[in-house]
Design an enzyme around this catalytic site. Structure first.
Site, PDB file in Angstrom:
ATOM      1  N   ASP A 113      -6.324  -6.964   4.253  1.00 41.64           N
ATOM      2  CA  ASP A 113      -7.457  -6.318   3.588  1.00 41.64           C
ATOM      3  C   ASP A 113      -8.371  -7.385   2.999  1.00 41.64           C
ATOM      4  O   ASP A 113      -9.588  -7.376   3.202  1.00 41.64           O
ATOM      5  CB  ASP A 113      -6.928  -5.392   2.478  1.00 41.64           C
ATOM      6  CG  ASP A 113      -8.058  -4.725   1.713  1.00 41.64           C
ATOM      7  OD1 ASP A 113      -9.010  -4.249   2.358  1.00 41.64           O
ATOM      8  OD2 ASP A 113      -7.995  -4.693   0.463  1.00 41.64           O
ATOM      9  N   TYR A 162       0.824  -1.209   0.000  1.00 40.88           N
ATOM     10  CA  TYR A 162       0.000   0.000   0.000  1.00 40.88           C
ATOM     11  C   TYR A 162       0.860   1.263   0.000  1.00 40.88           C
ATOM     12  O   TYR A 162       0.449   2.293  -0.525  1.00 40.88           O
ATOM     13  CB  TYR A 162      -0.905   0.037   1.244  1.00 40.88           C
ATOM     14  CG  TYR A 162      -2.221  -0.669   1.110  1.00 40.88           C
ATOM     15  CD1 TYR A 162      -2.276  -2.018   0.797  1.00 40.88           C
ATOM     16  CD2 TYR A 162      -3.407   0.006   1.328  1.00 40.88           C
ATOM     17  CE1 TYR A 162      -3.495  -2.676   0.704  1.00 40.88           C
ATOM     18  CE2 TYR A 162      -4.631  -0.639   1.242  1.00 40.88           C
ATOM     19  CZ  TYR A 162      -4.669  -1.984   0.922  1.00 40.88           C
ATOM     20  OH  TYR A 162      -5.870  -2.615   0.835  1.00 40.88           O
ATOM     21  N   ASP A 190     -12.221  -9.052   4.655  1.00 38.04           N
ATOM     22  CA  ASP A 190     -13.518  -9.058   3.955  1.00 38.04           C
ATOM     23  C   ASP A 190     -14.101 -10.469   3.965  1.00 38.04           C
ATOM     24  O   ASP A 190     -15.295 -10.672   4.216  1.00 38.04           O
ATOM     25  CB  ASP A 190     -13.358  -8.614   2.488  1.00 38.04           C
ATOM     26  CG  ASP A 190     -13.614  -7.121   2.311  1.00 38.04           C
ATOM     27  OD1 ASP A 190     -13.353  -6.362   3.264  1.00 38.04           O
ATOM     28  OD2 ASP A 190     -14.072  -6.719   1.222  1.00 38.04           O
ATOM     29  N   ASP A 226      -2.770 -18.312   0.850  1.00 37.89           N
ATOM     30  CA  ASP A 226      -3.775 -19.001   0.029  1.00 37.89           C
ATOM     31  C   ASP A 226      -4.473 -20.082   0.855  1.00 37.89           C
ATOM     32  O   ASP A 226      -5.693 -20.245   0.812  1.00 37.89           O
ATOM     33  CB  ASP A 226      -3.165 -19.573  -1.263  1.00 37.89           C
ATOM     34  CG  ASP A 226      -1.851 -20.308  -1.048  1.00 37.89           C
ATOM     35  OD1 ASP A 226      -1.308 -20.268   0.078  1.00 37.89           O
ATOM     36  OD2 ASP A 226      -1.359 -20.937  -2.003  1.00 37.89           O
ATOM     37  N   LYS A 248       3.269 -15.253   2.774  1.00 38.73           N
ATOM     38  CA  LYS A 248       3.502 -16.000   1.526  1.00 38.73           C
ATOM     39  C   LYS A 248       5.013 -16.240   1.443  1.00 38.73           C
ATOM     40  O   LYS A 248       5.692 -15.826   0.488  1.00 38.73           O
ATOM     41  CB  LYS A 248       2.971 -15.173   0.333  1.00 38.73           C
ATOM     42  CG  LYS A 248       2.959 -15.908  -0.991  1.00 38.73           C
ATOM     43  CD  LYS A 248       1.886 -16.989  -1.089  1.00 38.73           C
ATOM     44  CE  LYS A 248       2.019 -17.754  -2.406  1.00 38.73           C
ATOM     45  NZ  LYS A 248       1.105 -18.921  -2.470  1.00 38.73           N
TER      46      LYS A 248
HETATM   47  C1  IPM Z   1     -10.416  -1.192   3.987  1.00 42.01           C
HETATM   48  C2  IPM Z   1     -10.641  -0.621   2.622  1.00 42.01           C
HETATM   49  C3  IPM Z   1      -9.481   0.297   2.290  1.00 42.01           C
HETATM   50  C4  IPM Z   1      -8.214  -0.522   2.320  1.00 42.01           C
HETATM   51  C5  IPM Z   1      -9.612   1.037   0.957  1.00 42.01           C
HETATM   52  C6  IPM Z   1     -10.898   1.835   0.886  1.00 42.01           C
HETATM   53  C7  IPM Z   1      -8.433   1.902   0.686  1.00 42.01           C
HETATM   54  O1  IPM Z   1     -10.785  -1.638   1.692  1.00 42.01           O
HETATM   55  O2  IPM Z   1     -10.341  -0.417   4.948  1.00 42.01           O
HETATM   56  O3  IPM Z   1     -10.310  -2.415   4.091  1.00 42.01           O
HETATM   57  O4  IPM Z   1      -7.868  -1.186   1.341  1.00 42.01           O
HETATM   58  O5  IPM Z   1      -7.538  -0.509   3.351  1.00 42.01           O
HETATM   59 MG    MG Z   2     -10.869  -3.601   2.539  1.00 49.54          MG
END
Ligand code: IPM
Ligand code: MG
Length: 361
Positions: A247, A142, A251, A223, A191
């Site tokens: 990240d 990032y 999710d 993975d 990884k």
């Molecule tokens: C999160 C989001 C952010 C990230 C984006 C919006 C930059 O996906 O907070 O997980 O990737 O960190």
């Molecule tokens: Mg995210």
């Protein structure tokens, strides 16, 4: 207690869900005699529209001058075409970096009333889902050098993934300390079969692990981790990993709990001043309709009370009220099931406030 809270509503459903979190915080003020000042801070796409940049200097300063930052969500397709250096997401990344928020805690916990909302089979869900993703937040790909250029007549782009030892060491400490307050098991995800940054990651995590002999530590390739999270999530207690892996996995982890709309997060650094935000995005497709689920945002405000202000009892009240509202059969549209009572975003906020008042008696 008196505190200044920077309030970043941001874009999309941001203003709607933030209004509900502030409602809940005002109720906390009232019930416990605290006094919070809410400082509106403009950042994200709305700041691009007004000031031509996603994070005006004044906005960053307002965050630095506050005791804590509460953020809803930033971004949306409207700003897809803007220069990458001022994209809405850049505001988020800059605040994280400037405030030194290297540790992102993202709980993945299923509310027992929402077992049917999980996309996983009941036989898997019944074993329990309750783990914490500890994501490194201000390093890795990032923040490494990036560029797009023309090479040999075609476009070429690169993003550099890089980690210093100290960046890995401090997040590893966060993970082990977090595990001590839970079930003392850390899985470090990397990884290391391919990446140098991961090999360094693994080496440093192992060194730090020696300082925590009471905490179990295991490595897992990313993975495989993605697979294990859907196959057997009950095996996890604390998962620590670098920025981009975190990240993606967070999710995935949130979705198996039923809805990404329910999960809060805390971003922490050396100082008490952290940033608190739901892990979902700005959901522009449902913005302005008062149908978003404010629970992830409200629970984020709760985490702020706990981590930034040491108000553990107040945080527990919010969590308990959310759970009670779910037990009572109230749902937003994202987790609606047959036989339940569907609430709008603002009705959900009202219901949670009412329940807090009832519990506190
Ligand atoms: C999160 C989001 C952010 C990230 C984006 C919006 C930059 O996906 O907070 O997980 O990737 O960190
Ligand atoms: Mg995210």
């Amino acid at each position: 207690m008196e505190k200044r809270i920077a309030i970043i509503e941001g874009d999309g459903i941001g203003p709607e869900i933030m209004a509900e979190a502030v409602k809940v915080l005002r109720c906390i003020e009232q019930l416990y005699g605290h006094s919070f000042t809410y400082v509106p801070v403009c950042a994200g796409g709305c700041a691009i529209d007004r000031f031509g940049t996603s994070l005006p200097k004044e906005s960053l300063q307002a965050c630095l001058d506050s005791d804590s930052v509460l953020l809803a969500a930033v971004g949306g397709p409207k700003w897809d075409g803007v220069d990458p250096s001022i994209r809405p997401e850049k505001a988020l990344l800059s605040i994280r970096k400037e405030l030194g928020l290297y540790a992102n805690l993202r709980p993945a916990k299923i509310f027992s009333q929402l077992k049917d909302a999980s996309p996983l089979k009941p036989s898997i869900v019944e074993k329990g889902i309750d783990f914490m993703v500890v994501r490194e937040l201000i390093g890795g790909v990032y923040f490494g050098a990036k560029k797009t250029e023309e090479v040999d007549g075609e476009l070429y782009a690169s993003d550099n993934m890089c980690y210093y030892e100290h960046e890995i060491r401090r997040i590893a400490h966060t993970a082990f300390q977090t595990a001590r307050k839970r079930h003392s098991r850390v899985v470090s995800v990397d990884k290391a079969n391919v990446l140098d940054t991961s090999r360094l990651w693994r080496k440093i995590v192992h060194e730090v692990a020696e300082e925590y002999p009471d905490v179990q530590c295991a490595d897992m390739l990313v993975d495989n981790a993605a697979m294990q999270i859907v196959k057997d999530p009950a095996q996890f207690d604390v998962v620590v990993t670098e920025n981009m892996f975190g990240d993606i996995l967070s999710d995935e982890a949130s979705m198996i709990t039923g809805s990404i709309g329910l999960i809060p997060s805390a971003s922490l650094g050396e100082s008490k001043r952290g940033m608190y935000e739901p892990i979902h995005g700005s959901a522009p497709d449902i913005a302005g309709q008062n149908i978003a689920n404010p629970i992830g945002m409200i629970l984020s405000a709760g985490l702020m009370l706990k981590y930034a202000f040491d108000l553990d009892e107040e945080q527990k009240l919010i969590e308990e009220a959310v759970e009670q509202v779910l037990i009572d059969g109230y749902r937003c549209s994202d987790i609606m099931e047959e036989g339940k009572k569907k609430l709008t975003c603002s009705e959900m906020g009202d219901q949670i406030v009412e329940t807090m008042q009832k519990i506190k008696g």
